[in-house]
Design an enzyme around this catalytic site. Structure first.
Site, PDB file in Angstrom:
ATOM      1  NE  ARG A 101      -2.486   1.116   3.756  1.00 24.40           N
ATOM      2  CZ  ARG A 101      -3.430   1.628   4.507  1.00 24.40           C
ATOM      3  NH1 ARG A 101      -4.724   1.776   4.223  1.00 24.40           N
ATOM      4  NH2 ARG A 101      -3.197   2.193   5.645  1.00 24.40           N
ATOM      5  CB  THR A 105      -1.755   7.198  -3.119  1.00 21.36           C
ATOM      6  OG1 THR A 105      -1.051   5.980  -3.415  1.00 21.36           O
ATOM      7  CG2 THR A 105      -1.071   8.453  -4.075  1.00 21.36           C
ATOM      8  CG  ASP A 197       0.939  -1.674  10.073  1.00 19.49           C
ATOM      9  OD1 ASP A 197       1.286  -0.658   9.350  1.00 19.49           O
ATOM     10  OD2 ASP A 197       0.886  -2.925  10.085  1.00 19.49           O
TER      11      ASP A 197
HETATM   12  N1  URA Z   1      -4.072  -1.873   7.942  1.00 15.84           N
HETATM   13  C1  URA Z   1      -3.805  -2.007   9.133  1.00 15.84           C
HETATM   14  O1  URA Z   1      -2.689  -2.475   9.550  1.00 15.84           O
HETATM   15  N2  URA Z   1      -4.325  -0.882   9.966  1.00 15.84           N
HETATM   16  C2  URA Z   1      -5.366  -0.299   9.344  1.00 15.84           C
HETATM   17  O2  URA Z   1      -5.830   0.503  10.280  1.00 15.84           O
HETATM   18  C3  URA Z   1      -5.426   0.032   7.890  1.00 15.84           C
HETATM   19  C4  URA Z   1      -4.765  -0.866   7.352  1.00 15.84           C
END
Ligand code: URA
Length: 206
Positions: A101, A105, A197
């Site tokens: 990711r 963006t 995360d």
């Molecule tokens: N990925 C994650 O690990 N946490 C989030 O809040 C969004 C995406």
């Protein structure tokens, strides 16, 4: 199609996952526990075949899970859910999808994909704990579709309304299993309140 799994044990594990003081070793255990419970729910209609087994007291009818289940963790966070699914369905084949990711963006790009053949005849379980914008879930589901998958369920641990809406719009026939739908996303596309995360908390990389 959304299935909210509202089980007390699921919520108990989720509270520990959300708690910012939970260390990685406990986080990993809770990720396995919640994944077992969610996967049990998501496999309610997995195909089975009748069998006869001999108990010490005589014959008994039973049912066995048929072979063609494929579980697909979305790397890297999905790996934290894989052992739980394999514990329930040891015969499952495993595909991997690696998506990265973009920090700014939040657009997902594929860096790895290795999927078993015969996806069209398989019961596919995609595991990706955080359904945030839905961008990576849709990218992974697109890949599975191109590879022939038709019968797909995805399991996540926390979902945002934005992600659910995007998956429902782009893949209306995919069943989404989640214990909760949180408030939304912050400016960094993290789920709020979420749990932070997932990959970092699982592997202690923050
Ligand atoms: N990925 C994650 O690990 N946490 C989030 O809040 C969004 C995406």
């Amino acid at each position: 199609m959304l299935r909210v799994v509202d089980h007390p044990l699921v919520h108990d594990a989720l509270a520990t996952l959300r708690d910012k003081t939970t260390p990685p070793e406990l986080f990993r255990r809770m990720a396995v526990r919640i994944s077992l419970l969610l996967a049990a729910e998501a496999t309610r209609d997995v195909p089975g075949t009748p069998v006869d087994v001999e108990t010490p007291l005589g014959p008994a009818p039973g049912r066995r899970v048929r072979g063609n289940v494929v579980v697909v963790p979305v790397l890297r966070a999905g790996l934290g859910m894989l052992d739980a699914v394999l514990e329930l369905i040891p015969s499952a084949r495993v595909g991997h999808i690696g998506l990265q990711r973009d920090e700014i963006t939040a657009v997902a790009s594929q860096y790895y994909s290795r999927l078993p053949g015969d996806l069209g005849a398989s019961f596919v379980l995609m595991i990706d704990p955080m359904l945030a914008t839905g961008g990576s879930a849709v990218a992974a589901l697109d890949l599975l579709r191109v590879a022939g998958a038709t019968d797909i369920r995805m399991i996540c641990i926390v979902a945002a309304p934005e992600g659910v809406a995007l998956v429902e719009q782009r893949h209306p026939d995919v069943h989404i299993y989640t214990p909760v739908i949180d408030d939304g996303l912050n400016d960094h596309k993290f789920i709020v309140p979420g749990l932070g995360d997932f990959g970092d908390r699982l592997y202690g990389t923050h």
